[in-house]
Design a protein around this motif. Structure first.
Motif, PDB file in Angstrom:
ATOM      1  N   PHE A 102     -20.298 -42.876  42.053  1.00 29.62           N
ATOM      2  CA  PHE A 102     -19.613 -42.812  40.764  1.00 29.62           C
ATOM      3  C   PHE A 102     -19.442 -41.376  40.258  1.00 29.62           C
ATOM      4  CE2 PHE A 102     -20.841 -47.255  40.703  1.00 29.62           C
ATOM      5  CZ  PHE A 102     -19.802 -47.864  40.030  1.00 29.62           C
ATOM      6  N   MET A 103     -20.077 -40.406  40.980  1.00 32.41           N
ATOM      7  CA  MET A 103     -20.084 -39.007  40.525  1.00 32.41           C
ATOM      8  C   MET A 103     -20.584 -38.932  39.076  1.00 32.41           C
ATOM      9  SD  MET A 103     -16.685 -37.350  42.296  1.00 32.41           S
ATOM     10  CE  MET A 103     -15.557 -38.542  41.571  1.00 32.41           C
ATOM     11  N   ALA A 104     -21.661 -39.652  38.830  1.00 32.76           N
ATOM     12  CA  ALA A 104     -22.202 -39.771  37.475  1.00 32.76           C
ATOM     13  C   ALA A 104     -23.196 -38.653  37.184  1.00 32.76           C
ATOM     14  CB  ALA A 104     -22.882 -41.125  37.303  1.00 32.76           C
ATOM     15  N   VAL A 105     -23.277 -38.272  35.919  1.00 30.11           N
ATOM     16  CA  VAL A 105     -24.217 -37.253  35.445  1.00 30.11           C
ATOM     17  C   VAL A 105     -25.078 -37.877  34.363  1.00 30.11           C
ATOM     18  CG1 VAL A 105     -24.476 -35.001  34.360  1.00 30.11           C
ATOM     19  CG2 VAL A 105     -22.575 -35.410  35.945  1.00 30.11           C
ATOM     20  N   ARG A 106     -26.376 -37.683  34.459  1.00 31.06           N
ATOM     21  CA  ARG A 106     -27.286 -38.291  33.483  1.00 31.06           C
ATOM     22  C   ARG A 106     -27.980 -37.230  32.651  1.00 31.06           C
ATOM     23  NH1 ARG A 106     -32.803 -40.027  36.686  1.00 31.06           N
ATOM     24  NH2 ARG A 106     -33.090 -38.080  37.836  1.00 31.06           N
ATOM     25  N   ASN A 107     -28.446 -37.636  31.486  1.00 32.05           N
ATOM     26  CA  ASN A 107     -29.253 -36.803  30.616  1.00 32.05           C
ATOM     27  C   ASN A 107     -30.464 -37.626  30.196  1.00 32.05           C
ATOM     28  OD1 ASN A 107     -30.315 -35.601  28.079  1.00 32.05           O
ATOM     29  ND2 ASN A 107     -28.607 -34.174  28.332  1.00 32.05           N
ATOM     30  N   ASN A 108     -31.619 -37.277  30.762  1.00 34.14           N
ATOM     31  CA  ASN A 108     -32.831 -38.063  30.505  1.00 34.14           C
ATOM     32  C   ASN A 108     -33.308 -37.935  29.064  1.00 34.14           C
ATOM     33  OD1 ASN A 108     -32.898 -38.912  33.173  1.00 34.14           O
ATOM     34  ND2 ASN A 108     -34.184 -37.194  33.820  1.00 34.14           N
ATOM     35  N   THR A 109     -33.025 -36.795  28.435  1.00 29.89           N
ATOM     36  CA  THR A 109     -33.495 -36.585  27.063  1.00 29.89           C
ATOM     37  C   THR A 109     -32.833 -37.552  26.089  1.00 29.89           C
ATOM     38  OG1 THR A 109     -33.849 -34.233  27.545  1.00 29.89           O
ATOM     39  CG2 THR A 109     -33.755 -34.896  25.213  1.00 29.89           C
ATOM     40  N   TYR A 110     -31.521 -37.731  26.238  1.00 34.56           N
ATOM     41  CA  TYR A 110     -30.770 -38.585  25.324  1.00 34.56           C
ATOM     42  C   TYR A 110     -30.480 -39.960  25.906  1.00 34.56           C
ATOM     43  CZ  TYR A 110     -30.048 -34.221  22.785  1.00 34.56           C
ATOM     44  OH  TYR A 110     -30.249 -33.060  22.107  1.00 34.56           O
ATOM     45  N   LEU A 111     -30.992 -40.239  27.106  1.00 30.24           N
ATOM     46  CA  LEU A 111     -30.776 -41.527  27.772  1.00 30.24           C
ATOM     47  C   LEU A 111     -29.287 -41.842  27.870  1.00 30.24           C
ATOM     48  CD1 LEU A 111     -33.629 -43.729  26.224  1.00 30.24           C
ATOM     49  CD2 LEU A 111     -33.641 -42.437  28.354  1.00 30.24           C
ATOM     50  N   LYS A 112     -28.515 -40.869  28.351  1.00 26.46           N
ATOM     51  CA  LYS A 112     -27.073 -41.023  28.483  1.00 26.46           C
ATOM     52  C   LYS A 112     -26.665 -40.857  29.947  1.00 26.46           C
ATOM     53  CE  LYS A 112     -26.278 -41.325  24.003  1.00 26.46           C
ATOM     54  NZ  LYS A 112     -25.794 -42.583  23.377  1.00 26.46           N
ATOM     55  N   LEU A 113     -25.593 -41.572  30.305  1.00 25.56           N
ATOM     56  CA  LEU A 113     -25.011 -41.482  31.639  1.00 25.56           C
ATOM     57  C   LEU A 113     -23.502 -41.332  31.474  1.00 25.56           C
ATOM     58  CD1 LEU A 113     -25.759 -41.749  34.722  1.00 25.56           C
ATOM     59  CD2 LEU A 113     -24.985 -44.114  34.522  1.00 25.56           C
ATOM     60  N   LYS A 114     -22.928 -40.311  32.129  1.00 23.75           N
ATOM     61  CA  LYS A 114     -21.496 -40.058  31.970  1.00 23.75           C
ATOM     62  C   LYS A 114     -20.811 -40.034  33.330  1.00 23.75           C
ATOM     63  CE  LYS A 114     -21.439 -37.665  27.525  1.00 23.75           C
ATOM     64  NZ  LYS A 114     -20.811 -36.585  26.751  1.00 23.75           N
ATOM     65  N   MET A 115     -19.564 -40.548  33.338  1.00 20.68           N
ATOM     66  CA  MET A 115     -18.743 -40.559  34.553  1.00 20.68           C
ATOM     67  C   MET A 115     -17.280 -40.660  34.147  1.00 20.68           C
ATOM     68  SD  MET A 115     -19.407 -44.481  35.796  1.00 20.68           S
ATOM     69  CE  MET A 115     -21.165 -44.352  35.440  1.00 20.68           C
ATOM     70  N   LEU A 116     -16.382 -40.367  35.070  1.00 21.10           N
ATOM     71  CA  LEU A 116     -14.958 -40.469  34.790  1.00 21.10           C
ATOM     72  C   LEU A 116     -14.503 -41.917  34.839  1.00 21.10           C
ATOM     73  CD1 LEU A 116     -13.533 -37.443  36.816  1.00 21.10           C
ATOM     74  CD2 LEU A 116     -13.842 -37.620  34.334  1.00 21.10           C
ATOM     75  N   GLY A 117     -13.685 -42.323  33.846  1.00 24.00           N
ATOM     76  CA  GLY A 117     -13.116 -43.660  33.810  1.00 24.00           C
ATOM     77  C   GLY A 117     -11.626 -43.620  34.089  1.00 24.00           C
ATOM     78  N   LEU A 118     -10.919 -44.683  33.770  1.00 22.58           N
ATOM     79  CA  LEU A 118      -9.481 -44.757  34.008  1.00 22.58           C
ATOM     80  C   LEU A 118      -8.704 -43.742  33.177  1.00 22.58           C
ATOM     81  CD1 LEU A 118      -8.839 -48.611  34.197  1.00 22.58           C
ATOM     82  CD2 LEU A 118      -8.835 -46.964  36.078  1.00 22.58           C
ATOM     83  N   ARG A 120     -10.478 -41.828  30.321  1.00 23.00           N
ATOM     84  CA  ARG A 120     -11.337 -40.852  29.648  1.00 23.00           C
ATOM     85  C   ARG A 120     -12.752 -40.982  30.197  1.00 23.00           C
ATOM     86  NH1 ARG A 120     -10.154 -44.985  26.211  1.00 23.00           N
ATOM     87  NH2 ARG A 120     -11.901 -46.181  25.337  1.00 23.00           N
ATOM     88  N   VAL A 121     -13.621 -40.111  29.700  1.00 23.35           N
ATOM     89  CA  VAL A 121     -15.012 -40.109  30.164  1.00 23.35           C
ATOM     90  C   VAL A 121     -15.744 -41.338  29.640  1.00 23.35           C
ATOM     91  CG1 VAL A 121     -17.219 -38.893  30.075  1.00 23.35           C
ATOM     92  CG2 VAL A 121     -15.094 -37.601  30.353  1.00 23.35           C
ATOM     93  N   ILE A 122     -16.491 -41.967  30.518  1.00 27.99           N
ATOM     94  CA  ILE A 122     -17.304 -43.125  30.135  1.00 27.99           C
ATOM     95  C   ILE A 122     -18.719 -42.643  29.814  1.00 27.99           C
ATOM     96  CG2 ILE A 122     -18.342 -45.276  30.936  1.00 27.99           C
ATOM     97  CD1 ILE A 122     -15.946 -45.620  32.797  1.00 27.99           C
ATOM     98  N   THR A 123     -19.207 -43.015  28.658  1.00 29.56           N
ATOM     99  CA  THR A 123     -20.568 -42.669  28.245  1.00 29.56           C
ATOM    100  C   THR A 123     -21.369 -43.954  28.058  1.00 29.56           C
ATOM    101  OG1 THR A 123     -19.804 -40.661  27.117  1.00 29.56           O
ATOM    102  CG2 THR A 123     -21.994 -41.486  26.550  1.00 29.56           C
ATOM    103  N   ILE A 124     -22.453 -44.038  28.767  1.00 34.16           N
ATOM    104  CA  ILE A 124     -23.317 -45.222  28.685  1.00 34.16           C
ATOM    105  C   ILE A 124     -24.688 -44.772  28.210  1.00 34.16           C
ATOM    106  CG2 ILE A 124     -24.378 -47.100  29.996  1.00 34.16           C
ATOM    107  CD1 ILE A 124     -22.032 -46.882  31.932  1.00 34.16           C
TER     108      ILE A 124
END
Length: 235
Positions: A102-118, A120-124
Motif C-alpha cells: 500500500f506504500m503506507a506511512v504510519r505515525n505511532n505517536t498519533y496512531l495514524k496511517l496514511k496512504m494514497l487513495g483514488l 486524495r490521501v487516505i488517513t486512518i
C-alpha cells in the motif's frame, strides 16, 4: 470472491505491526467472513511470535483483497496471508508486506496511517482508548495462554525433580579414595570448613516460611512470564 469492502468492515480489530514480516489471518475469521477453507494453499514453513514462547505451524496461505476507507476514496490491494488455526484477540495482523504493497506511512505517536487513495490521501486513525483496550485484552489473552500451558509444564518438572523428603542428611557418606585436587575431594590440609559455634549453645531450627495461595499463584505467574521471554532459564 468476497467483496473487499465487506472484508475490511468485518476486520474491526486489526493490528498494524511494522516489525512483523508476515500478514496473518485467523481461521475463525475466515469462517466468519464466509470464505471457504478450500482456498487455503498448503505451506510447510513454521514461524514464531504467535504463540508465546512456541513455534506455530500455519494451516496454509490465502490471497485476500484488502480495502482501506470507503467507496468515495479507497485503496484496494491483494495481500497474501498466513492462516493460523488459533484463537486470538485480533482479527488479523498486517505486517511489513502490507505497508510495502500500500506504500503506507504510519505515525505511532498519533496512531495514524496514511496512504494514497483514488483522489486524495487516505488517513486512518484509532482512538487512544480503543488502542489501549485492545492492548490490555491482548496482554490478558497472552498471559492466560502462558499461565495455562507453561505453568502446567513447569509444575510437572518441579514434581519430577523434587528430592525425596524421606532422605536424611545422615545418609551422607564421605568419599573414599585419594583426596587429590581435581577429584571429588580435597585434602583437609589444603582446605577445611568449620562452623564457628559457641560451645554449649543449643541448636535452633528456623520456622519454615510459607506463602499463602494468592502469593504462590502470583509468584508462579511471574516466573512463567520470565521463562517465556527468556529472561531467566533453568540450570
Amino acid at each position: 470472491m468476497v467483496d473487499p469492502i465487506i472484508v475490511m468492515k468485518r476486520l474491526t480489530k486489526v493490528l498494524m505491526d511494522g516489525g512483523n514480516g508476515l500478514n496473518i489471518v485467523y481461521a475463525e475469521m475466515l469462517d466468519a467472513m464466509g470464505i471457504d477453507r478450500a482456498h487455503i494453499r498448503p505451506t510447510g514453513s513454521p514461524f514464531h511470535g504467535i504463540v508465546p514462547g512456541k513455534q506455530a505451524m500455519p494451516l496454509g496461505k490465502i490471497d485476500l483483497p484488502i480495502t482501506f476507507r470507503d467507496p468515495t476514496n479507497y485503496r484496494t490491494e491483494t495481500l497474501t496471508f498466513e492462516v493460523v488455526g488459533l484463537h486470538e484477540t485480533y482479527h488479523t495482523i498486517l505486517g511489513c508486506p502490507c505497508y510495502a504493497k500500500f506504500m503506507a506511512v504510519r505515525n505511532n505517536t498519533y496512531l495514524k496511517l496514511k496512504m494514497l487513495g483514488l483522489c486524495r490521501v487516505i488517513t486512518i486513525g484509532s482512538p487512544f482508548q480503543r488502542a489501549y483496550e485492545c492492548e490490555v485484552e491482548c496482554y490478558e489473552h497472552a498471559t492466560a495462554i502462558v499461565t495455562s500451558i507453561e505453568l502446567a509444564a513447569i509444575r510437572e518438572e518441579v514434581i519430577e525433580e523434587t528430592p525425596d523428603p524421606k532422605r536424611s542428611t545422615e545418609s551422607f557418606e564421605p568419599i573414599e579414595g585419594p583426596n587429590l585436587l581435581g577429584s571429588k575431594g580435597i585434602l583437609r590440609e589444603v582446605a577445611e570448613h568449620a562452623l564457628k559455634i559457641r560451645p554449649g549453645s543449643k541448636p535452633v531450627k528456623q520456622l519454615l516460611c510459607r506463602f499463602n495461595e494468592e502469593k504462590r499463584r502470583a509468584i508462579d505467574e511471574e516466573i512463567v512470564k520470565l521463562l517465556a521471554v527468556g529472561f531467566i532459564k533453568e540450570v
